[in-house]
Design a protein around this motif. Structure first.
Motif, mmCIF file in Angstrom:
data_model
loop_
_atom_site.group_PDB
_atom_site.id
_atom_site.type_symbol
_atom_site.label_atom_id
_atom_site.label_comp_id
_atom_site.label_asym_id
_atom_site.label_seq_id
_atom_site.Cartn_x
_atom_site.Cartn_y
_atom_site.Cartn_z
ATOM 1 N N LEU A 180 -34.059 10.475 43.633
ATOM 2 C CA LEU A 180 -35.144 11.119 42.902
ATOM 3 C C LEU A 180 -36.441 11.086 43.696
ATOM 4 C CD1 LEU A 180 -36.513 12.413 40.513
ATOM 5 C CD2 LEU A 180 -36.641 10.156 39.426
ATOM 6 N N ASP A 181 -36.732 9.963 44.328
ATOM 7 C CA ASP A 181 -37.964 9.874 45.113
ATOM 8 C C ASP A 181 -37.943 10.863 46.279
ATOM 9 O OD1 ASP A 181 -39.129 7.970 43.494
ATOM 10 O OD2 ASP A 181 -38.318 6.287 44.610
ATOM 11 N N ARG A 182 -36.769 11.083 46.856
ATOM 12 C CA ARG A 182 -36.673 12.090 47.929
ATOM 13 C C ARG A 182 -36.903 13.492 47.364
ATOM 14 N NH1 ARG A 182 -32.707 8.491 49.914
ATOM 15 N NH2 ARG A 182 -30.979 9.572 48.892
ATOM 16 N N PHE A 183 -36.360 13.769 46.175
ATOM 17 C CA PHE A 183 -36.587 15.070 45.550
ATOM 18 C C PHE A 183 -38.073 15.285 45.271
ATOM 19 C CE2 PHE A 183 -32.137 14.837 43.407
ATOM 20 C CZ PHE A 183 -31.541 15.205 44.600
ATOM 21 N N LEU A 184 -38.724 14.263 44.747
ATOM 22 C CA LEU A 184 -40.146 14.384 44.427
ATOM 23 C C LEU A 184 -40.977 14.604 45.693
ATOM 24 C CD1 LEU A 184 -40.488 11.575 41.743
ATOM 25 C CD2 LEU A 184 -40.675 14.039 41.358
ATOM 26 N N ALA A 185 -40.596 13.937 46.777
ATOM 27 C CA ALA A 185 -41.333 14.089 48.029
ATOM 28 C C ALA A 185 -41.088 15.465 48.650
ATOM 29 C CB ALA A 185 -40.936 12.990 49.001
ATOM 30 N N LYS A 186 -39.813 15.885 48.682
ATOM 31 C CA LYS A 186 -39.468 17.124 49.382
ATOM 32 C C LYS A 186 -39.756 18.378 48.564
ATOM 33 C CE LYS A 186 -35.815 14.979 52.180
ATOM 34 N NZ LYS A 186 -34.374 14.963 52.511
ATOM 35 N N LEU A 187 -39.551 18.309 47.273
ATOM 36 C CA LEU A 187 -39.653 19.512 46.442
ATOM 37 C C LEU A 187 -41.005 19.646 45.743
ATOM 38 C CD1 LEU A 187 -36.089 19.392 44.814
ATOM 39 C CD2 LEU A 187 -36.849 20.789 46.749
ATOM 40 N N VAL A 188 -41.572 18.517 45.340
ATOM 41 C CA VAL A 188 -42.863 18.563 44.652
ATOM 42 C C VAL A 188 -44.013 18.214 45.608
ATOM 43 C CG1 VAL A 188 -44.159 17.748 42.639
ATOM 44 C CG2 VAL A 188 -41.665 17.874 42.533
ATOM 45 N N GLY A 189 -43.722 17.372 46.581
ATOM 46 C CA GLY A 189 -44.735 17.020 47.556
ATOM 47 C C GLY A 189 -45.487 15.748 47.219
ATOM 48 N N ILE A 190 -44.879 14.887 46.403
ATOM 49 C CA ILE A 190 -45.530 13.620 46.076
ATOM 50 C C ILE A 190 -44.659 12.455 46.523
ATOM 51 C CG2 ILE A 190 -46.786 14.568 44.107
ATOM 52 C CD1 ILE A 190 -44.742 13.356 42.278
ATOM 53 N N GLY A 191 -45.300 11.351 46.878
ATOM 54 C CA GLY A 191 -44.563 10.149 47.195
ATOM 55 C C GLY A 191 -44.286 9.366 45.921
ATOM 56 N N ARG A 192 -43.648 8.238 46.055
ATOM 57 C CA ARG A 192 -43.358 7.419 44.889
ATOM 58 C C ARG A 192 -44.657 6.890 44.316
ATOM 59 N NH1 ARG A 192 -39.020 2.462 44.343
ATOM 60 N NH2 ARG A 192 -39.664 1.760 42.279
ATOM 61 N N PRO A 193 -44.928 7.174 43.036
ATOM 62 C CA PRO A 193 -46.171 6.690 42.439
ATOM 63 C C PRO A 193 -46.218 5.176 42.396
ATOM 64 C CG PRO A 193 -45.134 8.373 41.073
ATOM 65 C CD PRO A 193 -44.135 7.978 42.115
ATOM 66 N N GLY A 194 -47.421 4.599 42.601
ATOM 67 C CA GLY A 194 -47.567 3.162 42.533
ATOM 68 C C GLY A 194 -47.780 2.676 41.135
ATOM 69 N N ALA A 225 -54.081 17.289 39.514
ATOM 70 C CA ALA A 225 -54.674 15.992 39.861
ATOM 71 C C ALA A 225 -54.755 15.769 41.359
ATOM 72 C CB ALA A 225 -53.866 14.867 39.213
ATOM 73 N N GLY A 226 -54.240 16.725 42.147
ATOM 74 C CA GLY A 226 -54.257 16.580 43.602
ATOM 75 C C GLY A 226 -53.188 15.652 44.130
ATOM 76 N N ILE A 227 -52.238 15.258 43.294
ATOM 77 C CA ILE A 227 -51.145 14.392 43.738
ATOM 78 C C ILE A 227 -50.092 15.198 44.475
ATOM 79 C CG2 ILE A 227 -49.293 12.868 42.898
ATOM 80 C CD1 ILE A 227 -51.089 12.129 40.572
ATOM 81 N N ALA A 228 -49.940 16.458 44.083
ATOM 82 C CA ALA A 228 -48.993 17.370 44.729
ATOM 83 C C ALA A 228 -49.762 18.589 45.224
ATOM 84 C CB ALA A 228 -47.905 17.792 43.754
#
Length: 206
Positions: free
Chosen positions: A192-206, A151-154
């Motif tokens: 969790l939000d830091r893990f998603l940003a650092k490891l997956v490359g996504i910010g917190r979904p809105g 989806a281009g989110i990550a």
């Protein structure tokens, strides 16, 4: 205890051909006891039999030893975690939010069942190889990460590697929170939000 008292406290037998109900009762009871004990080695088949109010020999008809019963209980936990994660993911409108919700469902379950979470990740039984039910939850995470990439989110990457990194971080976080509760833990959602940003490359979904 006289015969009358024994008859009053003994579990009524299932109807003929419904031994599967007894097996479910045994697994459910063992699962509850493991959550209280937080140690599979502390569980005994005789103790489970007493809780279910059956003879120990009735347990042995379904489970030849403690390890086989612990394995059945851990499989039940995995299946529950998959169901909870799937429901949380499906309730979200985009794959990033779905991945986050999936992992938060796991975190909520671990917080509610710390003893079982320890058994899932620290018991010798659960460290055995060749248990397909364990692979289901891993694959769910891989698929969720891949949907974020599609989806281009990550950013595009190897979804399996990213998912395993993410699971390692999350499982470590949850285990540490259970084993070291006195540390000054930040809210789990922030980690969790830091893990998603650092490891997956996504910010917190809105």
């Amino acid at each position: 205890m006289d015969d009358t008292t024994a008859s009053a406290t003994r579990r009524r037998p299932n109807a003929r051909g419904r031994g599967d109900l007894l097996r479910e009762d045994i697994v459910a009871t063992a699962t509850r006891m493991l959550d209280e004990l937080a140690d599979d080695q502390a569980l005994s088949l005789r103790a489970v039999a007493r809780e279910v109010k059956i003879a120990a020999t009735s347990v042995y008809l379904h489970f030849p030893d403690r390890d086989s019963l612990v394995l059945a209980a851990t499989q039940r936990c995995h299946e529950e975690l998959v169901r909870l994660g799937d429901a949380a993911d499906a309730a979200e409108s985009n794959p990033g939010a779905g991945l986050r919700a999936r992992i938060l469902a796991q975190a909520d379950w671990a917080e509610s069942h710390p003893g079982l979470y320890k058994v899932l990740h620290e018991s010798t039984v659960h460290r055995r190889l060749g248990m397909p039910f364990k692979e289901v939850m891993v694959q769910r995470t891989i698929d969720s990460v891949q949907r974020c990439m599609d989806a281009g989110i990550a950013p595009s990457d190897d979804a399996t590697t990213v998912a395993i990194d993410l699971r390692t971080a999350v499982n470590g976080m949850l285990s540490q929170r259970i084993n070291e509760p006195d540390l000054p833990w930040p809210p789990a959602t922030e980690q969790l939000d830091r893990f998603l940003a650092k490891l997956v490359g996504i910010g917190r979904p809105g």
